[in-house]
Motif scaffolding. Structure first.
Motif, PDB file in Angstrom:
ATOM      1  N   ALA A  74       0.838  -1.204   0.000  1.00 48.87           N
ATOM      2  CA  ALA A  74       0.000   0.000   0.000  1.00 48.87           C
ATOM      3  C   ALA A  74       0.873   1.255   0.000  1.00 48.87           C
ATOM      4  CB  ALA A  74      -0.931  -0.006   1.213  1.00 48.87           C
ATOM      5  N   LEU A  75       1.931   1.247   0.803  1.00 54.01           N
ATOM      6  CA  LEU A  75       2.837   2.402   0.845  1.00 54.01           C
ATOM      7  C   LEU A  75       3.565   2.590  -0.486  1.00 54.01           C
ATOM      8  CD1 LEU A  75       4.329   1.993   4.427  1.00 54.01           C
ATOM      9  CD2 LEU A  75       2.795   3.797   3.635  1.00 54.01           C
ATOM     10  N   GLU A  76       3.976   1.507  -1.106  1.00 53.71           N
ATOM     11  CA  GLU A  76       4.623   1.613  -2.420  1.00 53.71           C
ATOM     12  C   GLU A  76       3.669   2.217  -3.440  1.00 53.71           C
ATOM     13  OE1 GLU A  76       5.873  -2.437  -3.055  1.00 53.71           O
ATOM     14  OE2 GLU A  76       7.880  -2.060  -2.246  1.00 53.71           O
ATOM     15  N   SER A  77       2.400   1.829  -3.366  1.00 57.39           N
ATOM     16  CA  SER A  77       1.398   2.385  -4.272  1.00 57.39           C
ATOM     17  C   SER A  77       1.223   3.886  -4.020  1.00 57.39           C
ATOM     18  CB  SER A  77       0.075   1.645  -4.081  1.00 57.39           C
ATOM     19  OG  SER A  77      -0.920   2.204  -4.884  1.00 57.39           O
ATOM     20  N   GLU A  78       1.183   4.280  -2.745  1.00 58.80           N
ATOM     21  CA  GLU A  78       1.058   5.697  -2.407  1.00 58.80           C
ATOM     22  C   GLU A  78       2.259   6.495  -2.919  1.00 58.80           C
ATOM     23  OE1 GLU A  78       0.023   7.223   1.555  1.00 58.80           O
ATOM     24  OE2 GLU A  78      -0.925   5.276   1.906  1.00 58.80           O
ATOM     25  N   ILE A  79       3.446   5.936  -2.738  1.00 65.23           N
ATOM     26  CA  ILE A  79       4.669   6.603  -3.200  1.00 65.23           C
ATOM     27  C   ILE A  79       4.608   6.800  -4.711  1.00 65.23           C
ATOM     28  CG2 ILE A  79       7.157   6.276  -3.551  1.00 65.23           C
ATOM     29  CD1 ILE A  79       7.215   4.972  -0.754  1.00 65.23           C
ATOM     30  N   SER A  80       4.163   5.793  -5.420  1.00 65.89           N
ATOM     31  CA  SER A  80       4.053   5.886  -6.877  1.00 65.89           C
ATOM     32  C   SER A  80       3.071   6.983  -7.267  1.00 65.89           C
ATOM     33  CB  SER A  80       3.613   4.534  -7.434  1.00 65.89           C
ATOM     34  OG  SER A  80       3.480   4.587  -8.822  1.00 65.89           O
ATOM     35  N   GLU A  81       1.942   7.056  -6.569  1.00 66.26           N
ATOM     36  CA  GLU A  81       0.952   8.099  -6.857  1.00 66.26           C
ATOM     37  C   GLU A  81       1.525   9.488  -6.595  1.00 66.26           C
ATOM     38  OE1 GLU A  81      -2.771   7.434  -4.830  1.00 66.26           O
ATOM     39  OE2 GLU A  81      -2.841   5.346  -5.511  1.00 66.26           O
ATOM     40  N   VAL A  82       2.260   9.631  -5.478  1.00 67.97           N
ATOM     41  CA  VAL A  82       2.858  10.929  -5.145  1.00 67.97           C
ATOM     42  C   VAL A  82       3.886  11.315  -6.199  1.00 67.97           C
ATOM     43  CG1 VAL A  82       4.353  12.115  -3.466  1.00 67.97           C
ATOM     44  CG2 VAL A  82       2.385  10.793  -2.684  1.00 67.97           C
ATOM     45  N   GLN A  83       4.677  10.366  -6.641  1.00 68.11           N
ATOM     46  CA  GLN A  83       5.665  10.654  -7.684  1.00 68.11           C
ATOM     47  C   GLN A  83       4.974  11.076  -8.976  1.00 68.11           C
ATOM     48  OE1 GLN A  83       7.848   6.973  -7.688  1.00 68.11           O
ATOM     49  NE2 GLN A  83       9.458   7.780  -6.335  1.00 68.11           N
ATOM     50  N   ASP A  84       3.889  10.391  -9.334  1.00 66.45           N
ATOM     51  CA  ASP A  84       3.148  10.772 -10.538  1.00 66.45           C
ATOM     52  C   ASP A  84       2.601  12.182 -10.396  1.00 66.45           C
ATOM     53  OD1 ASP A  84       3.685   8.312 -11.642  1.00 66.45           O
ATOM     54  OD2 ASP A  84       1.687   7.461 -11.233  1.00 66.45           O
TER      55      ASP A  84
END
Length: 121
Positions: free
Chosen positions: A80-90
């Protein structure tokens, strides 16, 4: 028939000596068996140790199961955190980078010294 008293005494002495030797031998055997018996654990003692080991095994299995469950939970949280990080980077790429570029260009345009030569005219 008269029995010689010395002969009777000698026979009885030999019998007594033989019985004494046999008694000593039996005492040694009894002592040896008692020593062996004292070195062999009692059945109740073995059963108690077995019960303790079974209890420890159950505790260890329970702990191992809990650790596995916690590991699965942590893996889910990491995903879940990896997904959040990816969204923030996008979001950063989509929103922040153009904004930073705009601000930099605005500053450059307002200060003619910083403006690129091809844009000054």
């Amino acid at each position: 028939m008269q029995v010689d008293p010395h002969s009777t005494i000698r026979r009885q002495s030999v019998i007594i000596e033989g019985l004494s030797l046999e008694a000593d031998d039996l005492k040694r055997k009894v002592q040896k068996l008692e020593d062996e018996l004292s070195s062999v654990p009692v059945v109740n003692e073995i059963q108690n140790k077995l019960h303790q080991m079974e209890s420890k095994l159950e505790e260890t299995e329970t702990f191992a199961y809990q650790v596995v469950e916690e590991n699965v939970t942590l893996k889910s949280e990491i995903e879940a955190l990896e997904s959040e990080i990816s969204e923030v980077q996008d979001t950063f790429r989509i929103v922040i980078l153009p904004l930073v570029t705009f601000v930099c260009l605005s500053v450059c345009l307002s200060d003619k010294k910083m403006m690129p030569k091809n844009l000054k005219e």
